[in-house]
Design a protein around this motif. Structure first.
Motif, PDB file in Angstrom:
ATOM      1  N   PRO A 112       2.564  10.944   4.741  1.00  0.00           N
ATOM      2  CA  PRO A 112       2.481   9.487   4.599  1.00  0.00           C
ATOM      3  C   PRO A 112       3.529   8.535   5.529  1.00  0.00           C
ATOM      4  O   PRO A 112       3.115   7.559   6.160  1.00  0.00           O
ATOM      5  CB  PRO A 112       2.243   9.319   3.184  1.00  0.00           C
ATOM      6  CG  PRO A 112       2.042  10.466   2.543  1.00  0.00           C
ATOM      7  CD  PRO A 112       2.607  11.652   3.476  1.00  0.00           C
ATOM      8  N   LEU A 165      -3.712   8.916  -6.258  1.00  0.00           N
ATOM      9  CA  LEU A 165      -3.672   8.204  -7.342  1.00  0.00           C
ATOM     10  C   LEU A 165      -4.738   8.696  -8.368  1.00  0.00           C
ATOM     11  O   LEU A 165      -4.764   9.226  -9.567  1.00  0.00           O
ATOM     12  CB  LEU A 165      -4.009   6.534  -7.151  1.00  0.00           C
ATOM     13  CG  LEU A 165      -4.034   6.030  -8.603  1.00  0.00           C
ATOM     14  CD1 LEU A 165      -2.651   5.988  -9.083  1.00  0.00           C
ATOM     15  CD2 LEU A 165      -4.397   4.448  -8.139  1.00  0.00           C
ATOM     16  N   ILE A 178       0.762  -1.265  -0.137  1.00  0.00           N
ATOM     17  CA  ILE A 178       0.043   0.175   0.086  1.00  0.00           C
ATOM     18  C   ILE A 178       0.910   1.282   0.048  1.00  0.00           C
ATOM     19  O   ILE A 178       0.656   2.305  -0.641  1.00  0.00           O
ATOM     20  CB  ILE A 178      -0.946  -0.013   1.203  1.00  0.00           C
ATOM     21  CG1 ILE A 178      -1.972  -1.196   0.986  1.00  0.00           C
ATOM     22  CG2 ILE A 178      -1.595   1.329   1.124  1.00  0.00           C
ATOM     23  CD1 ILE A 178      -2.872  -1.253   2.530  1.00  0.00           C
ATOM     24  N   TYR A 179       1.940   1.094   0.649  1.00  0.00           N
ATOM     25  CA  TYR A 179       2.837   2.438   0.902  1.00  0.00           C
ATOM     26  C   TYR A 179       3.709   2.710  -0.488  1.00  0.00           C
ATOM     27  O   TYR A 179       3.665   3.829  -0.725  1.00  0.00           O
ATOM     28  CB  TYR A 179       3.765   2.148   2.258  1.00  0.00           C
ATOM     29  CG  TYR A 179       4.676   3.218   2.559  1.00  0.00           C
ATOM     30  CD1 TYR A 179       4.307   4.553   2.864  1.00  0.00           C
ATOM     31  CD2 TYR A 179       6.189   3.227   1.990  1.00  0.00           C
ATOM     32  CE1 TYR A 179       5.087   5.358   3.179  1.00  0.00           C
ATOM     33  CE2 TYR A 179       6.836   4.215   2.397  1.00  0.00           C
ATOM     34  CZ  TYR A 179       6.388   5.420   3.037  1.00  0.00           C
ATOM     35  OH  TYR A 179       7.344   6.562   3.258  1.00  0.00           O
ATOM     36  N   LEU A 201       2.407   1.763  -3.605  1.00  0.00           N
ATOM     37  CA  LEU A 201       1.682   2.314  -4.393  1.00  0.00           C
ATOM     38  C   LEU A 201       1.409   3.830  -4.170  1.00  0.00           C
ATOM     39  O   LEU A 201       1.268   4.647  -4.880  1.00  0.00           O
ATOM     40  CB  LEU A 201       0.333   1.576  -4.373  1.00  0.00           C
ATOM     41  CG  LEU A 201       0.390  -0.055  -4.808  1.00  0.00           C
ATOM     42  CD1 LEU A 201      -0.797  -0.596  -4.486  1.00  0.00           C
ATOM     43  CD2 LEU A 201       0.817   0.013  -6.227  1.00  0.00           C
ATOM     44  N   LEU A 202       1.307   4.272  -2.958  1.00  0.00           N
ATOM     45  CA  LEU A 202       1.099   5.586  -2.553  1.00  0.00           C
ATOM     46  C   LEU A 202       2.381   6.295  -3.051  1.00  0.00           C
ATOM     47  O   LEU A 202       2.183   7.508  -3.646  1.00  0.00           O
ATOM     48  CB  LEU A 202       1.134   5.807  -1.008  1.00  0.00           C
ATOM     49  CG  LEU A 202       0.659   7.218  -0.474  1.00  0.00           C
ATOM     50  CD1 LEU A 202      -0.211   6.974   0.925  1.00  0.00           C
ATOM     51  CD2 LEU A 202       2.007   7.838  -0.383  1.00  0.00           C
ATOM     52  N   THR A 210      -3.575   6.719  -0.534  1.00  0.00           N
ATOM     53  CA  THR A 210      -3.143   6.225  -1.607  1.00  0.00           C
ATOM     54  C   THR A 210      -4.191   6.425  -2.919  1.00  0.00           C
ATOM     55  O   THR A 210      -4.020   6.707  -3.958  1.00  0.00           O
ATOM     56  CB  THR A 210      -2.903   4.817  -1.701  1.00  0.00           C
ATOM     57  OG1 THR A 210      -1.836   4.567  -0.535  1.00  0.00           O
ATOM     58  CG2 THR A 210      -2.378   4.203  -2.997  1.00  0.00           C
ATOM     59  N   LEU A 241      -3.175   5.473   5.356  1.00  0.00           N
ATOM     60  CA  LEU A 241      -2.392   5.149   4.165  1.00  0.00           C
ATOM     61  C   LEU A 241      -3.097   4.592   2.751  1.00  0.00           C
ATOM     62  O   LEU A 241      -2.973   5.113   1.676  1.00  0.00           O
ATOM     63  CB  LEU A 241      -1.415   4.004   4.315  1.00  0.00           C
ATOM     64  CG  LEU A 241      -0.090   4.452   5.371  1.00  0.00           C
ATOM     65  CD1 LEU A 241       0.568   3.144   5.558  1.00  0.00           C
ATOM     66  CD2 LEU A 241       0.586   5.455   4.745  1.00  0.00           C
ATOM     67  N   SER A 242      -4.105   3.836   3.159  1.00  0.00           N
ATOM     68  CA  SER A 242      -5.027   3.452   1.942  1.00  0.00           C
ATOM     69  C   SER A 242      -5.756   4.978   1.462  1.00  0.00           C
ATOM     70  O   SER A 242      -6.145   4.991   0.027  1.00  0.00           O
ATOM     71  CB  SER A 242      -6.088   2.303   2.239  1.00  0.00           C
ATOM     72  OG  SER A 242      -5.390   1.422   2.790  1.00  0.00           O
ATOM     73  N   SER A 286       2.236   6.973  -6.859  1.00  0.00           N
ATOM     74  CA  SER A 286       1.092   7.906  -7.171  1.00  0.00           C
ATOM     75  C   SER A 286       1.730   9.149  -6.962  1.00  0.00           C
ATOM     76  O   SER A 286       1.262  10.111  -7.647  1.00  0.00           O
ATOM     77  CB  SER A 286      -0.082   7.518  -6.388  1.00  0.00           C
ATOM     78  OG  SER A 286      -0.632   6.248  -6.483  1.00  0.00           O
TER      79      SER A 286
END
Length: 375
Positions: A327, A363, A268-269, A271-272, A359, A355-356, A275
């Motif tokens: 984040p 994104l 998740i992190y 992908l953040l 993200t 975090l989600s 993004s």
């Protein structure tokens, strides 16, 4: 005539082959092309793998807040059995090194002022009979280290006084600073490398004028950006595994939590971070601007306000509010709980939820900006 017939035989199937069948191999060719470009660039590979290894070694061994070999002066007017036992206990510990003895506090203070000692332990005249009257004189030029020296000395001295105070350190009994630095380094490196390298890679294509060529390829423009981000996603996982292996087998930092959930939260992190890199690439026009934006927007806030070096609770309220927008703060908190404390995913739901949400927000904004630029 034969030429026309053969030509029709070749061109007739093409409309049926256009679409996913043609697009999927082309998409993977973009991914392979970007991966090869990264591997061939020695500077990029040095940043991707050289920087994590170097920072792990530096923070693990060179930059340490562990208390060891504190130069200590003992001030006592009479060398009775109780005082000698206390002095022997201090000298036997790895934290303190007895460098001198003094008869008056003034002599000990002068030794500290002359930089020949860091701390003085002064025993009172009636210490042997009353088991009290101990004074600590500490060099306070570094307040953080002075506080640690005081806490360690009080722990040793009070334990010798019949076990009046028995201190038990959970999770980190040796008080190793690497336990604190490893999760912080993970948060900093993954954010910097993923965001910075992704943004620079996309802006490089814009500078060279090849982005327009890529966007008119058989693959949809959005998939072109995804294809450029996938290699960095793979390299990010490689860096993450490298850090975890070094922390366990080089720095001797335990991984008490579930490795599966550590990888899930890290995904998740990552992908953040990707993004955020895509968002920076939409704003920056040159690689230098992208690099500077990544450094200014990410590096300083991560180091100063994420809790990496300084506790967030000790910051002024305004900085705590700013820290809530960073984040890495939540990723570092989650990793410390999962790696060091060994908690499950249920105990870090707050951090994972934040975090989600970040993200999805980043994104969405990045893709919206990208579509606006195409239009």
């Amino acid at each position: 005539m034969s030429k026309n017939i053969s030509s029709n035989k070749v061109t007739t199937p093409l409309p049926a082959r256009e679409g996913p069948v043609v697009g999927l191999p082309t998409f993977f060719s973009f991914v392979v092309k970007e991966a090869k470009h990264i591997v061939r660039d020695k500077r990029t590979m040095l940043i991707l793998f050289g920087m994590p290894i170097a920072m792990m070694l530096i923070f693990g061994f060179a930059i340490s807040t562990d208390v060891k070999n504190v130069r200590t002066v003992v001030v006592t007017s009479q060398a009775d059995h109780t005082t000698r036992a206390m002095v022997d206990r201090l000298s036997a510990s790895e934290y303190f090194t007895l460098t001198a003895t003094a008869t008056t506090p003034k002599e000990a203070e002068q030794l500290i002022r002359d930089q020949r000692a860091d701390m003085a332990i002064i025993f009172g005249h009636d210490y042997a009979s009353k088991q009290s009257g101990i004074q600590l004189m500490v060099d306070g030029s570094d307040p953080n280290m002075a506080q640690q020296w005081t806490n360690y000395a009080m722990g040793v001295l009070t334990d010798m006084q019949g076990g009046m105070i028995n201190t038990r350190m959970l999770y980190n009994p040796q008080m190793k600073s690497a336990y604190n630095f490893v999760p912080a380094i993970m948060g900093m490196l993954l954010m910097l490398i993923c965001a910075m390298m992704t943004s620079v890679s996309i802006v490089r294509e814009k500078e060279r004028g090849t982005m327009e060529v890529l966007l008119v390829s058989p693959v949809r423009p959005l998939l072109v950006i995804v294809a450029k981000a996938i290699p960095y996603l793979v390299f990010a996982f490689t860096i993450l595994i490298t850090i975890l292996l070094m922390s366990r087998y080089v720095l001797d930092v335990p991984i008490r939590g579930s490795l599966f959930w550590i990888l899930v939260v890290s995904t998740i992190y990552i992908l953040l971070a990707l993004s955020l890199g895509l968002l920076i690439s939409n704003v920056a026009r040159t690689q230098l601007v992208a690099l500077l934006m990544s450094a200014m927007v990410l590096l300083m806030p991560i180091v100063m306000l994420s809790g990496m070096l300084f506790p967030v609770e000790s910051m002024p309220p305004v900085l705590q509010w700013i820290s809530a927008l960073i984040p890495p703060r939540y990723y570092i908190e989650a990793m410390r709980k999962m790696m060091i404390m060994g908690v499950g995913i249920g105990d870090v739901l707050k951090e994972v939820t934040i975090l989600s949400g970040m993200t999805l927000l980043l994104l969405t904004i990045a893709l919206a900006k990208f579509n606006q630029r195409l239009e």
